[in-house]
Design a protein around this motif. Sequence first.
Motif, PDB file in Angstrom:
ATOM      1  N   TYR A  52      -5.957  -0.877   7.217  1.00  0.00           N
ATOM      2  CA  TYR A  52      -5.733  -0.174   5.961  1.00  0.00           C
ATOM      3  C   TYR A  52      -5.636   1.344   6.091  1.00  0.00           C
ATOM      4  CZ  TYR A  52      -6.889  -4.712   4.092  1.00  0.00           C
ATOM      5  OH  TYR A  52      -6.896  -6.039   3.814  1.00  0.00           O
ATOM      6  N   ILE A  53      -6.438   1.937   6.930  1.00  0.00           N
ATOM      7  CA  ILE A  53      -6.433   3.395   7.023  1.00  0.00           C
ATOM      8  C   ILE A  53      -5.268   3.874   7.873  1.00  0.00           C
ATOM      9  CG2 ILE A  53      -7.743   5.414   7.777  1.00  0.00           C
ATOM     10  CD1 ILE A  53     -10.256   3.889   6.987  1.00  0.00           C
ATOM     11  N   THR A  75       1.635  -5.653   3.452  1.00  0.00           N
ATOM     12  CA  THR A  75       2.694  -4.659   3.564  1.00  0.00           C
ATOM     13  C   THR A  75       2.066  -3.293   3.371  1.00  0.00           C
ATOM     14  OG1 THR A  75       4.280  -6.211   2.636  1.00  0.00           O
ATOM     15  CG2 THR A  75       4.889  -3.883   2.625  1.00  0.00           C
ATOM     16  N   ARG A  76       2.186  -2.432   4.377  1.00  0.00           N
ATOM     17  CA  ARG A  76       1.606  -1.096   4.312  1.00  0.00           C
ATOM     18  C   ARG A  76       2.727  -0.063   4.224  1.00  0.00           C
ATOM     19  NH1 ARG A  76      -1.363  -4.279   7.319  1.00  0.00           N
ATOM     20  NH2 ARG A  76      -0.237  -3.980   9.237  1.00  0.00           N
ATOM     21  N   THR A  77       2.504   0.914   3.374  1.00  0.00           N
ATOM     22  CA  THR A  77       3.476   1.990   3.202  1.00  0.00           C
ATOM     23  C   THR A  77       2.751   3.321   3.401  1.00  0.00           C
ATOM     24  OG1 THR A  77       4.621   0.658   1.551  1.00  0.00           O
ATOM     25  CG2 THR A  77       5.154   2.995   1.620  1.00  0.00           C
ATOM     26  N   THR A  78       3.374   4.216   4.153  1.00  0.00           N
ATOM     27  CA  THR A  78       2.805   5.546   4.381  1.00  0.00           C
ATOM     28  C   THR A  78       3.283   6.481   3.276  1.00  0.00           C
ATOM     29  OG1 THR A  78       2.884   5.154   6.753  1.00  0.00           O
ATOM     30  CG2 THR A  78       2.617   7.424   6.051  1.00  0.00           C
ATOM     31  N   VAL A  79       2.357   7.268   2.717  1.00  0.00           N
ATOM     32  CA  VAL A  79       2.680   8.240   1.677  1.00  0.00           C
ATOM     33  C   VAL A  79       2.568   9.631   2.303  1.00  0.00           C
ATOM     34  CG1 VAL A  79       2.069   9.148  -0.595  1.00  0.00           C
ATOM     35  CG2 VAL A  79       1.734   6.721  -0.085  1.00  0.00           C
ATOM     36  N   TYR A  80       3.611  10.443   2.111  1.00  0.00           N
ATOM     37  CA  TYR A  80       3.653  11.783   2.700  1.00  0.00           C
ATOM     38  C   TYR A  80       3.494  12.851   1.634  1.00  0.00           C
ATOM     39  CZ  TYR A  80       5.464   9.471   6.838  1.00  0.00           C
ATOM     40  OH  TYR A  80       5.604   8.660   7.929  1.00  0.00           O
ATOM     41  N   ALA A 122      -1.433  -0.570   0.506  1.00  0.00           N
ATOM     42  CA  ALA A 122      -1.395  -1.901   1.108  1.00  0.00           C
ATOM     43  C   ALA A 122      -1.296  -2.920  -0.011  1.00  0.00           C
ATOM     44  CB  ALA A 122      -2.643  -2.142   1.937  1.00  0.00           C
ATOM     45  N   THR A 123      -0.330  -3.833   0.111  1.00  0.00           N
ATOM     46  CA  THR A 123      -0.161  -4.890  -0.876  1.00  0.00           C
ATOM     47  C   THR A 123      -0.006  -6.213  -0.146  1.00  0.00           C
ATOM     48  OG1 THR A 123       2.227  -4.523  -0.909  1.00  0.00           O
ATOM     49  CG2 THR A 123       0.928  -3.414  -2.597  1.00  0.00           C
ATOM     50  N   GLY A 124      -0.344  -7.295  -0.804  1.00  0.00           N
ATOM     51  CA  GLY A 124      -0.198  -8.624  -0.229  1.00  0.00           C
ATOM     52  C   GLY A 124      -1.534  -9.284   0.013  1.00  0.00           C
TER      53      GLY A 124
END
Length: 154
Positions: free
Chosen positions: A20-21, A78-83, A70-72
């Motif tokens: 997660y992190i 599914t992990r998405t990076t936020v900038y 993180a979703t699912g």
Amino acid sequence: MIETVAERLDAIEQEIFTKYILSDGRRPLGQITHKLNVRTAYDFTEGLLRGVSVGSGVRYLSKPVIGFTATGTTDAITRTTVYGAEQVFVDLRASYSRKFKVTGRNVTGSLQLNVNNALDNDTYMRTRLSSAGEVQFYRHNPPREWIVTNRFTF
């Protein structure tokens, strides 16, 4: 093999950190991919402006990682990076230097003005988001800064 409570907690903490992190083992929170710092100066050596020096600089920071979503389910996450935002700072410098004699000794005196963050980029910067997209930490860029330096070398 029997695990202690502490060993199991360490394993769970490592699993949470990995899943997660960190986004698929990539860059951690706060990581900036690219930094650039360019400075230049021009010294006048003759004529009316002899002893004057002017310069400038540009500091660039690319988008930092400020969060992950993180979703699912536990099997298919599914992990998405936020900038965050890119940052650009412009610095300026002007100085005057002159040689003279004091009691028979050679002395060099200089007066310099530096202006850091000359364009006053005072943006509110998000530095960490929760997985829900809420701001957890933020900072303000330092305001325009004026620095005057007087120096004598003998």
